[in-house]
Design a protein around this motif. Sequence first.
Motif, short mmCIF file in Angstrom:
data_model
loop_
_atom_site.label_atom_id
_atom_site.label_comp_id
_atom_site.label_asym_id
_atom_site.label_seq_id
_atom_site.Cartn_x
_atom_site.Cartn_y
_atom_site.Cartn_z
N THR A 312 40.39 48.10 45.95
CA THR A 312 39.12 47.69 46.24
C THR A 312 38.48 46.51 45.24
O THR A 312 39.35 47.06 44.42
CB THR A 312 37.82 49.41 45.64
N LEU A 313 37.57 45.76 46.10
CA LEU A 313 37.43 44.60 45.20
C LEU A 313 35.76 44.39 44.94
O LEU A 313 35.21 44.55 45.96
CB LEU A 313 37.72 43.54 45.75
N VAL A 314 35.58 44.64 43.39
CA VAL A 314 34.21 43.86 43.05
C VAL A 314 34.14 43.25 42.13
O VAL A 314 34.65 42.98 41.28
CB VAL A 314 33.93 45.63 41.99
N VAL A 315 33.38 42.19 42.36
CA VAL A 315 33.11 40.58 42.09
C VAL A 315 31.43 41.42 41.47
O VAL A 315 30.75 41.26 42.52
CB VAL A 315 33.16 39.61 42.39
N THR A 316 31.47 40.80 40.21
CA THR A 316 29.30 41.20 38.95
C THR A 316 29.51 40.07 38.83
O THR A 316 30.14 38.93 37.94
CB THR A 316 29.85 42.49 38.58
N SER A 317 28.16 39.34 38.56
CA SER A 317 28.15 38.39 38.21
C SER A 317 26.46 38.50 37.35
O SER A 317 25.47 38.95 38.59
CB SER A 317 27.62 36.79 38.72
#
Length: 536
Positions: A312-317
């Motif tokens: 799982t890949l999660v990117v949060t800005s």
Amino acid sequence: MRRRLVALPVTVVVGVLVAGPAAAQVPTTPVPPPRNPGAPPASAPAQVQPLGRAIGDAGTGLAVVRLLPNSAPTKSIIPGAADKLPRQSAVEVGFGLASAQANSEAYLAFERSIAQSSPGGIALQGASPQTPGALAQTAPPNNAQPRSGGVNPPSTPLNTLVKVGALNGRVQAQWSDTLGPCVDTIADSSTELASLSALNAIPTLPSTRDLTGVFDAPNLDPAADQSIIDGLKSLTGGLNTLGGVLGGAGSNTGSLLSLPNTMAARSVVKLVDIPGSKNKAVQSTSTLQVSSVKLLGGTPFEISVNVVSQPTLVVTSTGDKATSTVQYTAPVVDVVQGGKSLGRLDAANPRLDIPIGVPLPTGAALPGLEKLPVIGNLLANGQGVQDALGNGLKKLDLGVLRLSVAGLNQKTEESTQPFKGYQLGATARLLDLQVLPTDALGLPNLPSALAQVSLGEQVARAFAPAGGVVCGTGTAAPAAPPAATPQNRGPALAYTNAAYQSVPIFWAGTAMLLLGVVIVAALPRRPRTVSPRRAG
């Protein structure tokens, strides 16, 4: 037709994101420049505008096959840029592609939210034509319900490279006219693949078994070269089928890689809460679900690749470097052949090499086994390689099957365009299978990799303004003048201050000119007199 729009081929979108996940903007229609340098700017919206500004995207590919990776130069319209860009594969074929995009800065309104599910795509030296059968949904207007559909790809000449079963897709794109990206989920796309077989043959290797005059290993003498040539002649098929192991030659048929069970991909872009703030963060997520993969399935050398932990890949800005994150759950993979473990792949041990060898003629060591190669730790009769070597078998490794996982790459950047904020992106792959030649494979002009199959390519990127995404509605822009009556409706004029100030001036001047003509025509004409001097 707008709901069926595919802004860019999914393979191109995924390729762009892999090349630069922290680029400034999602690929959308560019803003057209004015025809004349002194022309007024583009139209200003008249309705109330949302305050939220956000950019994010996620892309997931279930399977991508690359032939001759890093062999073709990348083309660029910028002088000198082609030499600095990474090289492309000669051919790329992708299947089971899902992408979700959100872009508040898009020039066209319906490109602000795009969800796409595509059965596949192909790229030739970096150029990708658009493929039919893609399922897409765009917003605005908002879509309360998702779209779903399926396709069963027909047989094509590409079946030697990749053959897929039924694919099912589901897409949903949402956008609020008043709150913009501040909806439950901006874009959501998922794709399910029933079955897959990749590389029934390796076209970059010769199909003939007789390599006399072609084979010349640099580290072997002529006698050893001839021994290998004789060994290749005795195999059931050519090197392109790994000596008859892959489909298309002999009774032992199969694919280099196959998926016996359903594999699913999902890409989501949404806003999430920021602890201690009323504003929102942009979050892009790529997930994969797969239970097992077969290498050389249906052959005596079958290898099971069991996925123990799903990636799982999660990117949060959040708009702030200190609180923006990239979270990646690396896969854990067990590799088993003949009931025995060949190794475990994870973040600490990301690579495993499986040798491909050719048995050398040795007289009467193990009669009959010389018709097939030696792959991994097994012979064609199920006997272990180590036991056979102890009984007099001789072999030479000509190639390697290389498995690798957990290849996470990430980029970050503080940016001021199109707004001030913080953006970050990451790419990862569930499993890479490469066919690599060894120094003993004495064929001319061989690349460093003959073929590559990537399972579960994941891309995610998020870009939020400083302080986070503001959810609210701004003030209304100046209202446009009323439209002309239907009887006198003419071509629409762009809503700009200079343009609309010129309209009343034009019509006032026209009315005054017509009034002057009427007045002149209505005045009585005075009789023309003749001078007495001229008359005389």
